[in-house]
Design an enzyme around this catalytic site. Structure first.
Site, short mmCIF file in Angstrom:
data_model
loop_
_atom_site.label_atom_id
_atom_site.label_comp_id
_atom_site.label_asym_id
_atom_site.label_seq_id
_atom_site.Cartn_x
_atom_site.Cartn_y
_atom_site.Cartn_z
N ASP A 189 3.74 -4.45 -5.98
CA ASP A 189 4.40 -5.65 -5.45
C ASP A 189 5.92 -5.51 -5.53
O ASP A 189 6.64 -5.78 -4.56
CB ASP A 189 3.98 -6.89 -6.24
CG ASP A 189 2.55 -7.31 -5.98
OD1 ASP A 189 1.95 -6.83 -5.00
OD2 ASP A 189 2.02 -8.12 -6.77
N GLU A 238 0.83 -1.21 0.00
CA GLU A 238 0.00 0.00 0.00
C GLU A 238 0.86 1.26 0.00
O GLU A 238 0.52 2.25 -0.64
CB GLU A 238 -0.95 -0.01 1.21
CG GLU A 238 -1.94 -1.16 1.22
CD GLU A 238 -2.82 -1.22 -0.02
OE1 GLU A 238 -3.13 -0.15 -0.59
OE2 GLU A 238 -3.18 -2.34 -0.43
#
Length: 485
Positions: free
Chosen positions: A202, A134
């Site tokens: 990611d 995030e």
């Protein structure tokens, strides 16, 4: 403190002091697909929208205000942010009481985690992998870039896009993916852009994990377990809906993690204590089911694991008023680690429940000698003073606390209670007015301060202070309204 267990529509979050991002050798060649998005939205404007969003969130979501959990996730987040690249804003980390597995990020460095993550993350590294993902969405400015992409594909103006975005705030669980649904661009292009963002988050997140000393394999491991568990579910968790997870993405994250040095990460007692606290108080599990779960895990637990499980059991016993059982578990934990704030807080709950106020204050004052500015200990002390009906002393401490932590609704709520019990109506109105302002309820906040001003002596210092605050609130109200146009 049990007080904070009940206050689930407010927010406790401390501003994080951000150090310069640590530079490290990169084990991944990340494509530079643009983190500036300067033509879309300035960083200053993002912070404005983020602050407005947080006020709306406080009034609409069951925010967990527990000071220990807030301290834990803020500390975890600060470690990751300190090792991230391209940090342009302060960061705030909050916890939402929701058993669904999800996390989302928004303008201005705001990252929200659902309590359900603690139920499924088996280690601190697994939770950190979600937080790092995030953070990457924000440092890579994916939301601003998504708006930029939409502006290129549609005839909508930037003002219209921002307006749609503000409407999407009403359903924040959709996170960044919500921005993809605000225009008439083709479905396929939106899916591709979302997947591109997820893949980049990611990759950047794994690098942040490595720099921060966490297990980089935790990300593909956690994602794989979630994907396998819900592969055939008719209703997958929100996390899988807003964070598309095809097999190719999981494979990519696994291969990416293998490029980093592999390390053994020590067991984190803080994470396990936080996890037990969530299970005991914020997972929506009844007392008997929670105790059954703790007892089942204790049968195969190591001594270190047993500590956090017994702590969780003690919290369940306190909340179900089985004080003797709670004390039998907590006392040896506290004696072994007298400065552990999880144990100090639980002992405070136990003492207050049995009206042993002097004992609680003595313990907390001793702890404050070595940790004089810790907000968890300060709140515990002032909470005990209020419950012990030592309102004048509590008010003095809470005035200092709310000045230092003005966004902490716990402080304002305790201050309102202390003023109410002293019959100081204008002080209680002002404290409640701050709670309204933190929820963006400007009219109510201004009305409270107006009443407070009318109750004090004409020309007094209190009246001058209240009138000055009214002026500030009106400016904030106008700025807030302008953002929604």
């Amino acid at each position: 403190m049990q007080l904070f267990k009940k206050m689930t529509t407010s927010l406790l979050v401390a501003s994080l002091s951000l150090s310069s991002p640590v530079m490290a050798t990169s084990y991944s060649e990340l494509p530079d697909i643009g983190t500036v998005a300067a033509g879309t939205l300035s960083v200053e404007k993002e912070i404005e929208y983020g602050n407005a969003y947080m006020r709306m969130l406080r009034g609409s979501q069951p925010i967990v205000t527990d000071p220990l959990l807030s301290e834990y996730i803020s500390s975890l987040g600060a470690t990751l942010v300190a090792n991230a690249n391209d940090v342009k804003t302060p960061f705030e980390f909050i916890l939402i009481r929701n058993r669904d597995i999800n996390a989302f990020a928004f303008f201005g460095g705001h990252v929200a985690l659902h309590t359900g993550l603690f139920l499924h993350a088996q280690s601190e590294s697994e939770l950190a992998s979600v937080v790092a993902h995030e953070i990457a969405h924000l440092t890579q400015r994916h939301l601003a870039r998504a708006m930029e992409e939409q502006a290129r594909q549609t005839p909508l103006t930037m003002a219209a896009l921002v307006g749609s975005l503000m409407l999407a705030i009403a359903a924040p669980q959709a996170g960044i993916a919500a921005a993809q649904a605000t225009t008439a661009a083709s479905i396929q292009s939106r899916i591709n852009y979302t997947r591109s963002n997820e893949k980049e988050a990611d990759r950047v997140g794994i690098e942040t994990l490595s720099r921060s000393g966490f297990d980089v394999n935790a990300m593909p491991r956690f994602f794989t377990r979630l994907s396998d568990q819900y592969r055939f579910a008719s209703k997958p968790p929100q996390f899988l809906l807003t964070h598309p997870m095809p097999d190719a993405r999981i494979t990519d994250s696994r291969e990416r993690a293998q490029q980093y040095p592999q390390k053994t990460v020590p067991y984190s007692p803080e994470y396990q204590l936080a996890r037990s606290r969530v299970i005991a108080r914020y997972a929506g599990i009844d007392a008997s089911a929670a105790l059954d779960g703790f007892n089942r895990d204790l049968k195969k637990a190591s001594p270190a694991q047993a500590q956090s499980l017994n702590y969780g059991k003690a919290l369940v016993y306190i909340d179900s008023r089985q004080f003797d059982k709670a004390g039998a578990l907590l006392t040896p934990l506290y004696k072994a680690q007298p400065n552990n704030r999880f144990f100090l807080d639980a002992m405070t709950d136990l003492d207050v429940s049995q009206k042993h106020f002097d004992q609680a204050l003595k313990r907390l004052n001793t702890a404050l000698e070595s940790q004089p500015n810790n907000p968890v200990l300060l709140l515990n002390r002032d909470y005990v003073l209020v419950k012990a009906e030592k309102y004048k002393q509590a008010t003095s401490g809470l005035m200092q606390y709310t000045h230092r932590y003005p966004n902490d609704t716990n402080g304002w709520s305790l201050l309102q209670e202390a003023y109410d019990n002293q019959g100081i109506r204008h002080g209680a109105l002002a404290a409640q007015g701050e709670l309204y302002a933190l929820q963006g309820r400007w009219h109510k906040a201004i009305n409270n301060y107006t009443q407070a001003s009318q109750l004090v002596d004409l020309g007094s210092l209190d009246q001058a202070r209240y009138d000055a605050r009214i002026d500030q609130l009106r400016v904030e109200e106008a700025r807030y309204a302008a953002l929604q146009r």
